[in-house]
Design an enzyme around this catalytic site. Structure first.
Site, PDB file in Angstrom:
ATOM      1  N   SER A 196       0.938   4.053  -2.949  1.00 51.47           N
ATOM      2  CA  SER A 196       0.530   5.418  -2.607  1.00 51.47           C
ATOM      3  C   SER A 196       1.599   6.426  -3.006  1.00 51.47           C
ATOM      4  CB  SER A 196       0.236   5.520  -1.106  1.00 51.47           C
ATOM      5  OG  SER A 196       1.423   5.408  -0.317  1.00 51.47           O
ATOM      6  N   ALA A 198       0.832  -1.203   0.000  1.00 47.88           N
ATOM      7  CA  ALA A 198       0.000   0.000   0.000  1.00 47.88           C
ATOM      8  C   ALA A 198       0.871   1.260   0.000  1.00 47.88           C
ATOM      9  CB  ALA A 198      -0.933  -0.004   1.211  1.00 47.88           C
ATOM     10  N   TYR A 199       1.930   1.234   0.783  1.00 47.84           N
ATOM     11  CA  TYR A 199       2.848   2.379   0.827  1.00 47.84           C
ATOM     12  C   TYR A 199       3.492   2.606  -0.539  1.00 47.84           C
ATOM     13  CZ  TYR A 199       6.840   5.259   2.253  1.00 47.84           C
ATOM     14  OH  TYR A 199       7.778   6.261   2.361  1.00 47.84           O
ATOM     15  N   ASN A 200       3.982   1.520  -1.153  1.00 50.27           N
ATOM     16  CA  ASN A 200       4.624   1.639  -2.461  1.00 50.27           C
ATOM     17  C   ASN A 200       3.691   2.262  -3.494  1.00 50.27           C
ATOM     18  OD1 ASN A 200       6.972   0.403  -1.540  1.00 50.27           O
ATOM     19  ND2 ASN A 200       6.345  -1.635  -2.188  1.00 50.27           N
TER      20      ASN A 200
END
Length: 256
Positions: free
Chosen positions: A162, A158-160
């Site tokens: 976003s 999810a971080y990647n």
């Protein structure tokens, strides 16, 4: 302002999201020291008060606005409040961010939504709200991505996603808002010695593994972020838009 030295930010009004800790706090302190009026936004009131104290130590004054960037109405209201208080908004710095570490198969819909809401949607909502005030006189948008875009930071899907989306948001808004003399640029930091990466940097073995992949063989000091933001917030960068500047000790160059 045309007759001032580029580094003199007196008279500039800067909204900083994620200002209660880490790089956001460092940005607030640095820009206030350069003369800017800083409006510090974050959820953590105690952290914002500590930032305001740090700003006072350099002779500046911070106005604090507790705000949850995942609530569109709150972002709009606080943006309008800053514009009403100071009469204008000149710069937005979006440092707010969260990370969720887990395999993709154990990343729930709520985990995914929370990370994208803060890291990507929040940046768009904050930029859009401020741009409505900047249209008449121009301004600067500075959005924080990550040096890991283009590579994969394991177990942080999810971080990647976003942050990759945020880099494209920088480019998209830069093209659309150039007509209003609003520049939109990104900063892509690598590892800095702040709270967020301490799960990695606080473990000696993991820290050594990270340092082995950084050509400069060290992580960034928080105070090193301020001068780069300062440049992007100033008239010196007036011909730069749509750029994403990496500051990572060369880690993104290392394919080993």
């Amino acid at each position: 302002m045309a007759n001032k030295a580029w580094h003199d930010l007196s008279g500039r009004v800067v909204m900083i999201y994620g200002a209660s800790r880490g790089l956001g706090r460092e940005v607030a302190v640095h820009l206030a020291g350069a003369g800017a009026s800083v409006a510090c936004c974050a959820r953590n009131l105690e952290g914002l008060e500590e930032t305001a104290s740090r700003v006072a130590d350099v002779g500046g004054e911070a106005t604090i606005f507790p705000v949850d960037v995942t609530t569109e109405a709150a972002v709009e209201d606080h943006t309008n409040a800053v514009a009403d208080r100071f009469g204008r908004i000149d710069v937005v710095v979006y440092c707010a961010g969260v990370m969720h570490a887990a395999p993709a198969l154990r990343t729930s819909d709520s985990d995914w939504s929370r990370v994208l809401s803060v890291n990507l949607t929040g940046a768009f909502v904050a930029a859009r709200a401020a741009a409505r005030h900047m249209k008449a006189h121009g301004g600067r948008m500075i959005l924080f991505g990550t040096a890991f875009v283009g590579r994969v930071l394991p177990l942080t899907v999810a971080y990647n996603v976003s942050k990759a989306g945020l880099h494209q948001l920088v480019r998209s808004l830069a093209v659309e808002w150039a007509r209003y003399s609003i520049t939109v640029n990104g900063i892509a930091p690598g590892y800095f010695d702040t709270e967020m990466p301490q799960a990695v940097l606080g473990d000696p073995q993991l820290r050594d593994a990270v340092l082995a992949r950084i050509p400069l063989r060290r992580v960034g000091e928080p105070g090193e972020i301020g001068p780069l933001v300062h440049y992007l917030a100033s008239d010196a960068s007036s011909f730069m838009t749509g750029a994403v500047l990496r500051i990572d000790g060369g880690q993104s160059l290392n394919v080993s």
